[in-house]
Design an enzyme around this catalytic site. Structure first.
Site, mmCIF file in Angstrom:
data_model
loop_
_atom_site.group_PDB
_atom_site.id
_atom_site.type_symbol
_atom_site.label_atom_id
_atom_site.label_comp_id
_atom_site.label_asym_id
_atom_site.label_seq_id
_atom_site.Cartn_x
_atom_site.Cartn_y
_atom_site.Cartn_z
ATOM 1 N N GLU A 149 -18.168 12.854 54.442
ATOM 2 C CA GLU A 149 -18.193 11.485 53.938
ATOM 3 C C GLU A 149 -19.530 10.826 54.248
ATOM 4 O OE1 GLU A 149 -15.489 7.439 54.589
ATOM 5 O OE2 GLU A 149 -15.920 8.743 56.306
ATOM 6 N N GLU A 246 -7.569 2.483 53.438
ATOM 7 C CA GLU A 246 -8.222 2.373 54.739
ATOM 8 C C GLU A 246 -8.848 0.980 54.863
ATOM 9 O OE1 GLU A 246 -10.865 5.475 57.286
ATOM 10 O OE2 GLU A 246 -11.993 4.338 55.793
#
Length: 275
Positions: A149, A246
């Site tokens: 990521e 998230e």
């Protein structure tokens, strides 16, 4: 949880349902309609215990992260890019993979790490790719896909993979077999913007998506992103995977979930109009 337009969302239990203790969040997520969960740090708990919580709540484990070091330490965002730290990296990867297999997790996010000031970008990048090449081979046959990521430099100063292009270069260097992108829309917007072209450009590499709305990292619809356009782009691209929620609920987890119906219904229309 399937939205009205078919997109599939999971609950990140680090961020959602914090009104109750961690082990109670599984039941809370299921009661709210989620069928999948993710969280960064399963390691304070025996994997078998968490597996039991998943089973009891009827939930699927989507993603966990590899272990990271203490806040303020060189390993605070993992050891993957730290030269001379291969032994620690491999131990952390083994631990993460063991948990992922026990939990039935689809993905193990290998956290890229913060580049030390005295280490060049080229050396840190080469270290990361070398470590991940070993990790991909180690994970082969387990059913767990590794993901990397990009994280924005405002929230994580010095993070090696600070743009989607850099994260994509890792995936490309390893051939994309057994590894892909975790594309976090919040990080993209904060660091680079240009969300829709980025989603289209990276679609073939993306294995998992996470969402939150800048500037406060709260639920979709509370900030600056045009979510109908984002969700419509994912529909146009026939994205089949999970989308991890998230974000930090602005006024309570359950109270804030109305966006799931409101914005994804609009996104369906937006997607049809753009075809």
């Amino acid at each position: 949880m399937r939205a009205p337009n078919g997109l599939r969302f999971d609950a990140n239990l680090k961020w959602l349902f914090t009104e109750v203790p961690f082990e109670e969040r599984f039941d809370a997520a299921a009661a709210a309609g989620f069928t999948g969960v993710e969280y960064a740090d399963p390691y304070p708990y025996p994997a078998a215990r968490l597996r039991g919580r998943l089973t009891d709540a009827g939930l699927h484990q989507v993603l966990i992260n590899t272990p990271v070091g203490e806040p303020g330490s060189p390993r605070r965002a993992g050891s993957a890019c730290l030269p001379g730290d291969a032994v620690r990296f491999r131990a952390d990867l083994e631990r993460g993979l063991d948990h992922a297999v026990e939990l039935g997790s689809d993905f193990l996010h290998v956290v890229g790490g913060v580049r030390p000031p005295d280490v060049s970008h080229d050396l840190a990048f080469a270290t990361l790719v070398g470590n991940l090449a070993w990790a991909v081979e180690r994970a082969r046959g387990t059913g767990v896909c590794l993901v990397v990521e990009a994280q924005n430099s405002r929230d994580v100063p010095g993070f090696l993979l600070d743009t989607q292009a850099r994260a994509a270069a890792v995936v490309d260097a390893l051939g994309g077999d057994g590894i892909g992108l975790l594309l976090d829309i919040y990080h993209v917007q904060v660091q680079e913007g240009d969300l829709v072209p980025t989603l289209r450009e990276q679609r073939s590499r993306v294995r998992h998506i996470q969402i939150a709305d800048p500037p406060d990292r709260t639920e979709p619809g509370s900030g600056e992103i045009s979510w109908p356009r984002v969700f419509g782009t994912l529909l146009d691209a026939s994205y089949p995977g999970w989308i991890g929620c998230e974000y930090r609920p602005a006024h309570g987890t359950v109270e804030g979930l109305s966006w799931l119906t409101e914005l994804t219904a609009v996104a369906d229309t937006a997607g049809e109009e753009s075809r």
